[in-house]
Write an enzyme that holds these catalytic residues in place. Structure first.
Site, PDB file in Angstrom:
ATOM      1  N   CYS A   1      -2.141  35.882  -2.694  1.00  0.00           N
ATOM      2  CA  CYS A   1      -0.758  36.089  -3.567  1.00  0.00           C
ATOM      3  C   CYS A   1      -1.116  35.026  -4.838  1.00  0.00           C
ATOM      4  O   CYS A   1      -2.309  35.007  -5.073  1.00  0.00           O
ATOM      5  CB  CYS A   1       0.411  35.192  -2.915  1.00  0.00           C
ATOM      6  SG  CYS A   1       0.296  33.545  -2.296  1.00  0.00           S
ATOM      7  N   TRP A   2      -0.513  34.356  -5.350  1.00  0.00           N
ATOM      8  CA  TRP A   2      -0.784  33.627  -6.712  1.00  0.00           C
ATOM      9  C   TRP A   2      -1.505  32.318  -6.565  1.00  0.00           C
ATOM     10  O   TRP A   2      -2.688  32.247  -7.143  1.00  0.00           O
ATOM     11  CB  TRP A   2       0.357  33.346  -7.600  1.00  0.00           C
ATOM     12  CG  TRP A   2       0.136  32.387  -8.730  1.00  0.00           C
ATOM     13  CD1 TRP A   2       0.709  31.223  -8.804  1.00  0.00           C
ATOM     14  CD2 TRP A   2      -0.892  32.553 -10.029  1.00  0.00           C
ATOM     15  NE1 TRP A   2       0.213  30.359 -10.198  1.00  0.00           N
ATOM     16  CE2 TRP A   2      -0.561  31.459 -10.790  1.00  0.00           C
ATOM     17  CE3 TRP A   2      -1.509  33.640 -10.200  1.00  0.00           C
ATOM     18  CZ2 TRP A   2      -1.409  31.425 -12.032  1.00  0.00           C
ATOM     19  CZ3 TRP A   2      -1.875  33.612 -11.309  1.00  0.00           C
ATOM     20  CH2 TRP A   2      -2.152  32.739 -12.209  1.00  0.00           C
TER      21      TRP A   2
END
Length: 213
Positions: free
Chosen positions: A119-120
């Site tokens: 993810c981020w």
């Protein structure tokens, strides 16, 4: 990148950061320096929202968001006022989306399927999918630091890697067919970096470069 491709074809130039071991899954320690990893990864799974994925992602990654664009905004907005309620809302939305992901993308995936999830920042969103996959029995890895670490690593490497290449700049006045020349060079298999096309630049009065600014 299709299932079963080895890491030499998908790992070269990728971040040298380590991978975070998920519960019940052995820690994976690939050698990013040389692109070596036994067995490779079946897929790179980006669980960020579609708008984040569209902006940029690891080449070859697929987008299986655990929160869509609207859900991500709703949870983030609520979190500022009431973190507890935001987590409860987010948990329900993520659970719903995990059900959809398992019923679609994973419907035909056997236990030998080995994804790399990110993810981020390598936190809750990638962890939510990875934990479920690990409990099912999939050999799952999470990119420690997420896409943020990957991007920073690429930018840092460009400071040294760029010097290994020889660049030839194509220049000339408007209408001199610079873009056409680049397209023909690309069609012949030559490496081309068309900055105007990448930027979706609208400055050329003759170009048709799409609607994205």
């Amino acid at each position: 990148f299709g299932p079963g491709q080895n890491a030499r074809s998908i790992g070269e130039g990728y971040p040298r950061s380590t991978l975070m071991s998920v519960k019940n899954v052995p820690q994976v320690t690939p050698d990013w320096e040389h692109g070596e990893h036994v067995g490779g990864y079946s897929d790179y799974i980006d669980v960020r929202a579609p708008c984040e994925f569209e902006e940029d992602h690891i080449p070859g990654a697929i987008n299986l968001p655990v929160l869509n664009d609207e859900e991500r905004v709703a949870v983030g907005t609520l979190y500022k006022a009431n973190p507890f309620e935001a987590r409860r809302l987010g948990a329900g939305l993520v659970a719903k989306n995990l059900h959809r992901i398992l019923d679609t993308h994973f419907a035909d995936k056997g236990k030998d399927y080995h994804p790399l999830v990110y993810c981020w920042r390598g936190g809750q969103r990638s962890g939510s999918l990875s934990r479920v996959l690990a409990e099912i029995g999939y050999r799952t890895s999470v990119l420690q630091g997420g896409y943020k670490t990957y991007r920073n690593d690429v930018m840092e490497n460009l400071k040294t890697d760029a010097s290994k290449f020889t660049f030839n700049v194509v220049s000339g006045p408007t209408g001199s067919c610079k873009t056409r020349l680049l397209h023909r060079m690309h069609a012949k298999g030559l490496q081309v970096l068309d900055l105007e096309e990448i930027a979706q630049h609208r400055g050329s009065v003759l170009g048709e470069l799409g609607e994205q600014p």
